[in-house]
Design a protein around this motif. Structure first.
Motif, PDB file in Angstrom:
ATOM      1  N   GLY A  91     -17.591   7.880  16.920  1.00  0.00           N
ATOM      2  CA  GLY A  91     -18.949   8.317  17.241  1.00  0.00           C
ATOM      3  C   GLY A  91     -19.691   7.306  18.084  1.00  0.00           C
ATOM      4  O   GLY A  91     -20.378   7.671  19.057  1.00  0.00           O
ATOM      5  N   GLU A  92     -19.559   6.034  17.747  1.00  0.00           N
ATOM      6  CA  GLU A  92     -20.234   4.981  18.516  1.00  0.00           C
ATOM      7  C   GLU A  92     -19.666   4.857  19.922  1.00  0.00           C
ATOM      8  O   GLU A  92     -20.406   4.603  20.882  1.00  0.00           O
ATOM      9  N   ARG A  95     -21.228   7.658  21.857  1.00  0.00           N
ATOM     10  CA  ARG A  95     -22.648   7.368  22.091  1.00  0.00           C
ATOM     11  C   ARG A  95     -22.814   6.336  23.206  1.00  0.00           C
ATOM     12  O   ARG A  95     -23.706   6.441  24.031  1.00  0.00           O
ATOM     13  N   TYR A  96     -21.939   5.340  23.229  1.00  0.00           N
ATOM     14  CA  TYR A  96     -22.001   4.331  24.291  1.00  0.00           C
ATOM     15  C   TYR A  96     -21.794   4.983  25.654  1.00  0.00           C
ATOM     16  O   TYR A  96     -22.518   4.695  26.602  1.00  0.00           O
ATOM     17  N   GLN A  98     -22.552   7.885  26.547  1.00  0.00           N
ATOM     18  CA  GLN A  98     -23.713   8.698  26.902  1.00  0.00           C
ATOM     19  C   GLN A  98     -24.931   7.881  27.309  1.00  0.00           C
ATOM     20  O   GLN A  98     -25.936   8.453  27.740  1.00  0.00           O
TER      21      GLN A  98
END
Length: 150
Positions: A91-92, A95-96, A98
């Motif tokens: 998930g991280e 997110r990075y 994005q």
């Protein structure tokens, strides 16, 4: 829940945690038991993302299996934690990507996710092997399908 309230030899702790009178909701992670486990997880994660994957790292991944078996943590709990960690890391990573910065846009998130999935598969195998008993599974009684690959 019970694994986070177990006593670890040599640690100063509150007796009510060992008896299990507290609920998970009222558990204080800043007490010695919680702090020790939190620190151990932090060190493990830092090694995963910062150390080279060489023989030393493989020994460390293998040691995790031996350690959790020795302190009698059930395999399902260890695997659930690994699945949770894998989900958080993936998930991280997405997110990075994005964020939209130049570094983030050039980041190969798909390749990195594939690499971490392989790492967690290897970690899971190292842990699982300490919980398996191939002799009892394949040495006596009807042969199971996995006996042919051992």
């Amino acid at each position: 829940k019970q694994w986070y309230q177990r006593r670890v030899r040599g640690m100063k702790h509150d007796l009510h945690m060992d008896i299990g009178k507290e609920t998970l909701e009222s558990y204080d992670e800043d007490k010695p038991q919680g702090g020790m486990r939190k620190l151990s997880l932090k060190i493990y994660l830092m090694r995963l993302i910062s150390k080279p994957y060489d023989g030393t790292m493989m020994k460390e991944l293998d040691r995790m299996g031996a350690l959790h078996r020795r302190i009698k943590v059930e395999l399902i709990h260890v695997q659930a934690l690994i699945a949770f960690i894998q989900d958080v890391i993936i998930g991280e990573l997405f997110r990075y990507k994005q964020l939209g910065t130049r570094d983030a846009l050039n980041f190969d998130v798909e390749g990195t996710v594939r690499a971490f999935c392989k790492i967690f598969a290897v970690q899971n195998q190292f842990i699982s092997r300490y919980y398996e008993d191939p002799v009892s599974q394949c040495g006596h009684g009807p042969k199971q399908w996995w006996c042919t690959i051992l």
